[in-house]
Design a protein around this motif. Structure first.
Motif, PDB file in Angstrom:
ATOM      1  N   PHE A 106      -2.679  18.876 -12.318  1.00 35.73           N
ATOM      2  CA  PHE A 106      -2.948  17.445 -12.444  1.00 35.73           C
ATOM      3  C   PHE A 106      -4.404  17.263 -12.847  1.00 35.73           C
ATOM      4  CE2 PHE A 106       0.651  16.677  -9.205  1.00 35.73           C
ATOM      5  CZ  PHE A 106       1.575  16.569 -10.228  1.00 35.73           C
ATOM      6  N   ILE A 107      -4.677  16.256 -13.671  1.00 34.13           N
ATOM      7  CA  ILE A 107      -6.013  16.177 -14.277  1.00 34.13           C
ATOM      8  C   ILE A 107      -6.773  14.877 -14.036  1.00 34.13           C
ATOM      9  CG2 ILE A 107      -5.450  17.794 -16.141  1.00 34.13           C
ATOM     10  CD1 ILE A 107      -5.304  15.266 -17.992  1.00 34.13           C
ATOM     11  N   GLU A 108      -6.105  13.851 -13.504  1.00 37.83           N
ATOM     12  CA  GLU A 108      -6.830  12.569 -13.421  1.00 37.83           C
ATOM     13  C   GLU A 108      -7.717  12.498 -12.184  1.00 37.83           C
ATOM     14  OE1 GLU A 108      -3.377  11.948 -14.157  1.00 37.83           O
ATOM     15  OE2 GLU A 108      -3.625  11.442 -16.281  1.00 37.83           O
ATOM     16  N   TYR A 128     -14.161  23.012 -19.158  1.00 33.46           N
ATOM     17  CA  TYR A 128     -14.368  22.133 -20.272  1.00 33.46           C
ATOM     18  C   TYR A 128     -14.726  20.731 -19.865  1.00 33.46           C
ATOM     19  CZ  TYR A 128      -9.377  23.516 -20.576  1.00 33.46           C
ATOM     20  OH  TYR A 128      -8.123  23.942 -20.359  1.00 33.46           O
ATOM     21  N   PHE A 129     -15.396  20.153 -20.852  1.00 34.15           N
ATOM     22  CA  PHE A 129     -15.876  18.799 -20.662  1.00 34.15           C
ATOM     23  C   PHE A 129     -14.747  17.889 -21.140  1.00 34.15           C
ATOM     24  CE2 PHE A 129     -20.145  19.409 -18.876  1.00 34.15           C
ATOM     25  CZ  PHE A 129     -20.045  20.776 -18.717  1.00 34.15           C
ATOM     26  N   ASN A 130     -14.976  16.740 -21.693  1.00 33.92           N
ATOM     27  CA  ASN A 130     -13.844  15.834 -21.948  1.00 33.92           C
ATOM     28  C   ASN A 130     -13.096  16.164 -23.239  1.00 33.92           C
ATOM     29  OD1 ASN A 130     -15.389  14.601 -19.829  1.00 33.92           O
ATOM     30  ND2 ASN A 130     -14.167  12.776 -20.193  1.00 33.92           N
ATOM     31  N   ILE A 163     -21.661   8.707 -18.973  1.00 34.73           N
ATOM     32  CA  ILE A 163     -21.827   9.567 -20.159  1.00 34.73           C
ATOM     33  C   ILE A 163     -20.976  10.828 -20.007  1.00 34.73           C
ATOM     34  CG2 ILE A 163     -23.484  11.039 -21.401  1.00 34.73           C
ATOM     35  CD1 ILE A 163     -25.571   8.891 -21.003  1.00 34.73           C
ATOM     36  N   ARG A 164     -20.255  11.170 -21.092  1.00 33.17           N
ATOM     37  CA  ARG A 164     -19.441  12.385 -21.115  1.00 33.17           C
ATOM     38  C   ARG A 164     -19.699  13.141 -22.410  1.00 33.17           C
ATOM     39  NH1 ARG A 164     -19.068  10.717 -16.812  1.00 33.17           N
ATOM     40  NH2 ARG A 164     -17.268  10.383 -15.462  1.00 33.17           N
ATOM     41  N   ASP A 165     -19.245  14.397 -22.414  1.00 35.03           N
ATOM     42  CA  ASP A 165     -19.381  15.269 -23.575  1.00 35.03           C
ATOM     43  C   ASP A 165     -17.959  15.464 -24.117  1.00 35.03           C
ATOM     44  OD1 ASP A 165     -19.558  17.512 -25.210  1.00 35.03           O
ATOM     45  OD2 ASP A 165     -21.006  18.541 -23.927  1.00 35.03           O
ATOM     46  N   GLY A 203     -14.994   8.158  -7.657  1.00 30.09           N
ATOM     47  CA  GLY A 203     -14.984   9.580  -8.019  1.00 30.09           C
ATOM     48  C   GLY A 203     -15.525   9.882  -9.411  1.00 30.09           C
ATOM     49  N   ASP A 204     -16.048   8.875 -10.119  1.00 26.58           N
ATOM     50  CA  ASP A 204     -16.583   9.111 -11.463  1.00 26.58           C
ATOM     51  C   ASP A 204     -18.050   9.536 -11.400  1.00 26.58           C
ATOM     52  OD1 ASP A 204     -14.393   8.674 -13.009  1.00 26.58           O
ATOM     53  OD2 ASP A 204     -14.934   6.625 -13.612  1.00 26.58           O
ATOM     54  N   PRO A 205     -18.384  10.732 -11.899  1.00 27.63           N
ATOM     55  CA  PRO A 205     -19.795  11.107 -11.967  1.00 27.63           C
ATOM     56  C   PRO A 205     -20.520  10.304 -13.051  1.00 27.63           C
ATOM     57  CG  PRO A 205     -18.391  12.869 -12.815  1.00 27.63           C
ATOM     58  CD  PRO A 205     -17.481  11.765 -12.400  1.00 27.63           C
TER      59      PRO A 205
HETATM   60  N1  UFG Z   1     -13.535   4.860 -18.384  1.00 28.84           N
HETATM   61  C1  UFG Z   1     -13.675   3.491 -18.505  1.00 28.84           C
HETATM   62  N2  UFG Z   1     -12.533   2.748 -18.656  1.00 28.84           N
HETATM   63  C2  UFG Z   1     -11.287   3.279 -18.670  1.00 28.84           C
HETATM   64  C3  UFG Z   1     -11.160   4.682 -18.541  1.00 28.84           C
HETATM   65  C4  UFG Z   1     -12.315   5.441 -18.385  1.00 28.84           C
HETATM   66  O1  UFG Z   1     -14.776   2.950 -18.490  1.00 28.84           O
HETATM   67  O2  UFG Z   1     -10.307   2.540 -18.793  1.00 28.84           O
HETATM   68  C5  UFG Z   1     -14.761   5.685 -18.282  1.00 28.84           C
HETATM   69  C6  UFG Z   1     -14.844   6.513 -17.004  1.00 28.84           C
HETATM   70  O3  UFG Z   1     -15.430   5.770 -15.984  1.00 28.84           O
HETATM   71  C7  UFG Z   1     -15.716   7.687 -17.489  1.00 28.84           C
HETATM   72  C8  UFG Z   1     -15.336   7.856 -18.965  1.00 28.84           C
HETATM   73  O4  UFG Z   1     -14.742   6.611 -19.333  1.00 28.84           O
HETATM   74  O5  UFG Z   1     -17.074   7.350 -17.430  1.00 28.84           O
HETATM   75  C9  UFG Z   1     -14.337   8.955 -19.225  1.00 28.84           C
HETATM   76  O6  UFG Z   1     -13.206   8.756 -18.366  1.00 28.84           O
HETATM   77  P1  UFG Z   1     -11.812   9.502 -18.620  1.00 28.84           P
HETATM   78  O7  UFG Z   1     -10.832   8.928 -17.653  1.00 28.84           O
HETATM   79  O8  UFG Z   1     -11.450   9.468 -20.058  1.00 28.84           O
HETATM   80  O9  UFG Z   1     -12.120  11.025 -18.280  1.00 28.84           O
HETATM   81  P2  UFG Z   1     -12.842  11.665 -16.992  1.00 28.84           P
HETATM   82  O10 UFG Z   1     -14.276  11.947 -17.375  1.00 28.84           O
HETATM   83  O11 UFG Z   1     -12.607  10.855 -15.769  1.00 28.84           O
HETATM   84  O12 UFG Z   1     -12.035  13.006 -16.787  1.00 28.84           O
HETATM   85  C10 UFG Z   1     -11.671  13.862 -17.860  1.00 28.84           C
HETATM   86  C11 UFG Z   1     -10.415  14.617 -17.460  1.00 28.84           C
HETATM   87  C12 UFG Z   1     -10.700  15.551 -16.331  1.00 28.84           C
HETATM   88  C13 UFG Z   1     -11.901  16.413 -16.674  1.00 28.84           C
HETATM   89  C14 UFG Z   1     -13.100  15.585 -17.037  1.00 28.84           C
HETATM   90  C15 UFG Z   1     -14.264  16.472 -17.431  1.00 28.84           C
HETATM   91  O13 UFG Z   1      -9.366  13.725 -17.065  1.00 28.84           O
HETATM   92  O14 UFG Z   1      -9.573  16.348 -16.123  1.00 28.84           O
HETATM   93  O15 UFG Z   1     -12.735  14.742 -18.124  1.00 28.84           O
HETATM   94  O16 UFG Z   1     -15.437  15.719 -17.592  1.00 28.84           O
HETATM   95  F1  UFG Z   1     -12.231  17.167 -15.603  1.00 28.84           F
END
Ligand code: UFG
Length: 317
Positions: free
Chosen positions: A76-78, A167-169, A217-219, A279-281
């Protein structure tokens, strides 16, 4: 090599399966189809529908196909969901994953590439290196960190060699193979759906992060590049287990993703500034020098290119 790909009907798993087959490897996809899609599995691959909870089916699969190595995507990944249902994540990502390691040990299979995650790290305002502090902001990241530790023990005890790819995003597309989650929670597809009029608005989760524009911020690393990293890791796996970051080194904020989609689509749409998601870094960006130096991997597809490909797919589907 005869490779078992768990989660091979998912986004990154299906692209990696295709690329392994293109390179002449034999692939058996093992997927429960709880999240994956049967039609995403390349027709050249063998397919077994099963859950990692089913140790006996796993064992039969290893024996029937003479499996020599494993790429383990299933899980599971979310991150957000893991804060609401932690035990579901522990069962699936840790306990069922342990079944896989036990069956590998029993069948004398000594190589595994594991889908780890940037989520194992504590958020940092500069690119993350492999030795940086591991302090997951969410339970999902914790399950990945625990599994990395299990891998180290199975290396000590059974000499199963592993590479954990943090991995990153994952982003982008490979033809028909795109991110298709149900329900979709990931930023890029949701912004694209909004631009295409399939959603009324997109919410930005948090606008007061300590980042230049206040959003997370994500990569974002392209799925085709990610698939290459798995293949390189497997083909080069010998005596030493290892962990590598897999990212581009470029941080992109949520607002920048929204702007990029507006530009590509030529559409303006409704953007709502909302509360932070639990839970969002703040920021996760990779320093990928180690994998570049040791395996010769680097990201080739840039963010806009991958975004355009994803947008075109959803526009035409
Ligand atoms: N975000 C929004 N609105 C949304 C969805 C997301 O603002 O409707 C933001 C989140 O807060 C975050 C960024 O967009 O700052 C990226 O969110 P995602 O849900 O697209 O991805 P995540 O960074 O939460 O997680 C993903 C994968 C994980 C993985 C992670 C690695 O789901 O499995 O990337 O960084 F571990």
């Amino acid at each position: 090599m005869k490779i078992l790909v768990t989660g091979g009907a998912g986004f990154i798993g299906s692209v990696t399966t295709k690329k392994l087959l293109d390179k002449g490897h034999e692939v058996v996809v093992y997927d429960s189809l709880i999240k994956g899609h049967r039609e995403s599995v390349d027709s050249r691959a063998e397919f077994v529908q099963g859950c990692l909870s089913d140790k006996s089916l796993l064992d039969k699969t290893f024996k029937k196909f003479g499996i020599e190595a494993v790429i383990h995507f299933a899980g599971f990944i979310e991150a957000g969901e893991s804060m609401k249902e932690p035990s579901k994540f522990f069962k699936n990502n840790v306990i069922y994953g342990l079944n896989l390691l036990d069956v590998m040990a029993k069948n004398n299979v000594k190589k595994i590439i594991f889908s780890s995650s940037a989520a194992v790290y504590a958020s940092k305002d500069s690119p993350l290196e492999e030795e940086d502090i591991k302090k997951p902001a969410n339970f999902y990241g914790e399950t990945k960190l625990i599994f990395e530790k299990l891998l180290s023990w199975y290396d000590d005890i059974y000499q199963i060699k592993f590479v954990a790819l943090r991995y990153f995003n994952a982003a982008g597309a490979c033809g028909e193979l795109v991110e298709k989650h149900n329900p979709e929670t990931h930023l890029i597809p949701l912004v694209i759906f909004t631009a295409l009029g399939k959603r009324e608005s997109i919410k930005i989760f948090g606008t007061d992060y300590s980042t230049p524009d206040g959003t997370g911020i994500r990569d974002y690393v392209d799925v085709k590049d990610l698939a290459e990293a798995h293949i390189l890791a497997l083909e080069n796996l010998r005596e030493t287990s290892n962990a590598y970051n897999v990212g581009t080194g470029k941080g992109i904020s949520v607002k920048e993703v929204v702007e990029a989609v507006k530009k590509i689509s030529g559409k303006d749409f409704n953007v709502i500034e909302a509360e932070k998601r639990e839970g969002d870094p703040t920021m996760l960006v990779a320093n990928s020098e180690k994998i570049k130096k040791e395996l010769g991997w680097e990201a080739k597809v840039n963010f806009e290119e991958g975004l355009r490909e994803t947008f075109e797919y959803f526009k035409n589907s």
